[in-house]
Design an enzyme around this catalytic site. Structure first.
Site, PDB file in Angstrom:
ATOM      1  N   ASP A  81       0.826  -1.209   0.000  1.00 26.88           N
ATOM      2  CA  ASP A  81       0.000   0.000   0.000  1.00 26.88           C
ATOM      3  C   ASP A  81       0.858   1.256   0.000  1.00 26.88           C
ATOM      4  O   ASP A  81       2.038   1.232   0.358  1.00 26.88           O
ATOM      5  CB  ASP A  81      -0.948   0.017   1.201  1.00 26.88           C
ATOM      6  CG  ASP A  81      -0.221   0.072   2.537  1.00 26.88           C
ATOM      7  OD1 ASP A  81       0.809  -0.622   2.685  1.00 26.88           O
ATOM      8  OD2 ASP A  81      -0.674   0.815   3.426  1.00 26.88           O
ATOM      9  N   ASP A 142       7.823   4.297  -1.303  1.00 29.15           N
ATOM     10  CA  ASP A 142       7.441   3.728  -0.012  1.00 29.15           C
ATOM     11  C   ASP A 142       6.145   2.957  -0.214  1.00 29.15           C
ATOM     12  O   ASP A 142       5.069   3.539  -0.141  1.00 29.15           O
ATOM     13  CB  ASP A 142       7.283   4.860   1.009  1.00 29.15           C
ATOM     14  CG  ASP A 142       6.843   4.396   2.380  1.00 29.15           C
ATOM     15  OD1 ASP A 142       6.898   3.185   2.639  1.00 29.15           O
ATOM     16  OD2 ASP A 142       6.436   5.255   3.182  1.00 29.15           O
ATOM     17  N   GLU A 176       0.169  -1.387   5.530  1.00 29.67           N
ATOM     18  CA  GLU A 176       1.174  -0.933   6.495  1.00 29.67           C
ATOM     19  C   GLU A 176       0.969   0.526   6.854  1.00 29.67           C
ATOM     20  O   GLU A 176       1.157   0.925   8.012  1.00 29.67           O
ATOM     21  CB  GLU A 176       2.584  -1.140   5.909  1.00 29.67           C
ATOM     22  CG  GLU A 176       3.722  -0.876   6.888  1.00 29.67           C
ATOM     23  CD  GLU A 176       4.253   0.553   6.871  1.00 29.67           C
ATOM     24  OE1 GLU A 176       5.134   0.859   7.688  1.00 29.67           O
ATOM     25  OE2 GLU A 176       3.784   1.373   6.043  1.00 29.67           O
ATOM     26  N   GLU A 177       0.588   1.329   5.870  1.00 29.15           N
ATOM     27  CA  GLU A 177       0.488   2.775   6.088  1.00 29.15           C
ATOM     28  C   GLU A 177      -0.621   3.157   7.062  1.00 29.15           C
ATOM     29  O   GLU A 177      -0.615   4.265   7.597  1.00 29.15           O
ATOM     30  CB  GLU A 177       0.292   3.508   4.756  1.00 29.15           C
ATOM     31  CG  GLU A 177       1.452   3.385   3.784  1.00 29.15           C
ATOM     32  CD  GLU A 177       2.684   4.175   4.214  1.00 29.15           C
ATOM     33  OE1 GLU A 177       2.613   4.869   5.251  1.00 29.15           O
ATOM     34  OE2 GLU A 177       3.716   4.087   3.527  1.00 29.15           O
ATOM     35  N   ASP A 199      12.099  -1.161   3.826  1.00 28.16           N
ATOM     36  CA  ASP A 199      11.120  -0.075   3.939  1.00 28.16           C
ATOM     37  C   ASP A 199      11.761   1.195   4.496  1.00 28.16           C
ATOM     38  O   ASP A 199      11.092   2.022   5.114  1.00 28.16           O
ATOM     39  CB  ASP A 199       9.959  -0.537   4.844  1.00 28.16           C
ATOM     40  CG  ASP A 199       8.753   0.388   4.797  1.00 28.16           C
ATOM     41  OD1 ASP A 199       8.644   1.176   3.836  1.00 28.16           O
ATOM     42  OD2 ASP A 199       7.934   0.330   5.726  1.00 28.16           O
TER      43      ASP A 199
END
Length: 410
Positions: A81, A142, A176-177, A199
């Site tokens: 994501d 990212d 993850e975000e 990351d």
């Protein structure tokens, strides 16, 4: 390999995978499943084994051991994501060969310029191939740079069986975000002793310390009365919210802190006279200070409740993740090997605390110690995001070197 990694990254970046914290599904957005399915196909195409995607969009695969040595299984992870801070739809990556160190016009029509005057670190990438946005979206380095690096490293190891290695697991995760990356991650199925998230940011970064993190939602409730007859009757929720925020230390915000300094971050404020809601991020690397921050916010709320009434102000605090240092320090081999890998490649390790969190923050507390490694990106979560392809290649070589070191130490 350079052309391959550029093509991989661009193909991933063009899929809109922005997560959505208001969604209750996993993954939170359908675009993440689209990318997951792409990655499953690519993993199979390059020759990875045990390629799976579960109903929540978690992708896993195996590079089998090619030696009789007993080597601990290690893993590499990246998230699919992109951030919620800025749009990730219709990303148009721009590849700039041999960057000249000057201003980069991202979008002439909109007069959007990526300049080393505004971002001084950009000048350090003179001579690099860099990938930028067109100024209207984020880039998604990212963490699609991390995905491309893991995929390229696995492809290389499969093509070079003369490089001996143990079993390697890879995983690509959703959400993850928005802090949910490991929520449905099956650590037992992944079956690795150690892992690394790809990351991070600039070249050389290794991170094994993250924040202790919590979120706070404060709801202030008022009473709305016509302003002309409001004396003694109106209770202005927005005014209570302003008073509350004013009681927090002004020098303990994101704008005023760095390194190991924690903060209170007012991430949003919405409302009116009748009701106003404040959302805060509470962060600190030190567990005791983290607890003190939560207690201080609760104390301020209680103080104002005595003035305005207990029902006027509601506070909800939720812990999000904890400093992975507490779980990684007992097994520092996982960091030492990554550090040695960089040194072997002539890269100076830059070990700093993360002023944020990664999937590794939670995975480390789930029994999988997982430090973080650089990907080569800068200016994440906005229109000025870019990534150095040269440093992406260094990240690929770092993965390969880590895999080799585990075999050599066995």
């Amino acid at each position: 390999m350079k052309t391959e990694i550029i093509n991989r990254f661009i193909s991933y970046a063009q899929v809109d995978t922005q997560s959505d914290e208001n969604s209750e599904t996993c993954p939170s957005t359908p675009g993440q499943l689209v990318l997951a399915q792409m990655l499953v196909g690519e993993l199979k195409a390059i020759g990875m084994q045990e390629v799976t995607m579960d109903s929540n969009g978690y992708v896993m695969a195996t590079l089998p051991s090619n030696t009789d040595k007993e080597i601990p299984t290690i893993g590499f992870l990246a998230h699919m994501d992109t951030a919620t801070d800025f749009t990730g739809a219709d990303v148009k990556p721009q590849v700039i060969e041999n960057y000249n160190g000057q201003d980069i016009v991202l979008n002439e029509a909109l007069n959007i310029v990526l300049s080393p005057q505004e971002f001084p670190e950009l000048a350090g990438y003179k001579g690099h191939t860099i990938i930028t946005t067109d100024g209207t979206t984020l880039l998604g380095a990212d963490d699609k740079a991390g995905i491309a690096e893991i995929m390229t490293a696995m492809d290389y190891l499969i093509r070079h069986p003369e490089l001996k290695h143990g079993k390697v697991r890879v995983a690509f995760t959703p959400d993850e975000e928005i802090g949910r990356g490991p929520d449905k991650f099956d650590v037992s199925a992944f079956d690795a002793v150690y892992a690394y998230t790809m990351d991070g940011g600039p070249l050389g970064g290794i991170e094994y310390e993250s924040f202790h993190a919590a979120s706070a939602t404060i709801t202030c409730k008022g009473t709305n009365v016509h302003p002309g007859s409001a004396k003694g009757k109106m209770v202005n929720a927005a005014k209570i919210a302003m008073e509350l925020h004013g009681k927090l230390p002004a020098n303990e915000t994101t704008e005023e802190t760095e390194g190991y300094e924690g903060f209170y971050h007012l991430s949003s404020i919405q409302g009116d006279v009748e009701q106003t809601q404040l959302r805060y991020l509470i962060r600190d690397h030190d567990r005791n200070r983290f607890q003190e921050r939560k207690s201080e916010l609760a104390r301020i709320v209680e103080e104002l409740q005595k003035t305005y009434g207990e029902k006027r102000i509601e506070l909800e605090i939720k812990d999000e993740y904890f400093n992975m240092r507490e779980k990684i320090e007992p097994v520092m081999e996982v960091v030492d090997i990554a550090t040695q890998a960089l040194e072997n490649l002539g890269i100076v390790p830059n070990i700093q605390p993360i002023r944020g969190g990664t999937d590794g923050s939670q995975l480390s507390y789930m029994g999988l110690p997982t430090p973080n490694i650089f990907t080569g990106g800068e200016n994440y979560h906005g229109r000025f995001e870019y990534v150095s392809v040269d440093n992406m290649m260094h990240a690929v070589n770092t993965i390969i070197e880590i895999v080799k070191l585990y075999e050599q130490r066995a």
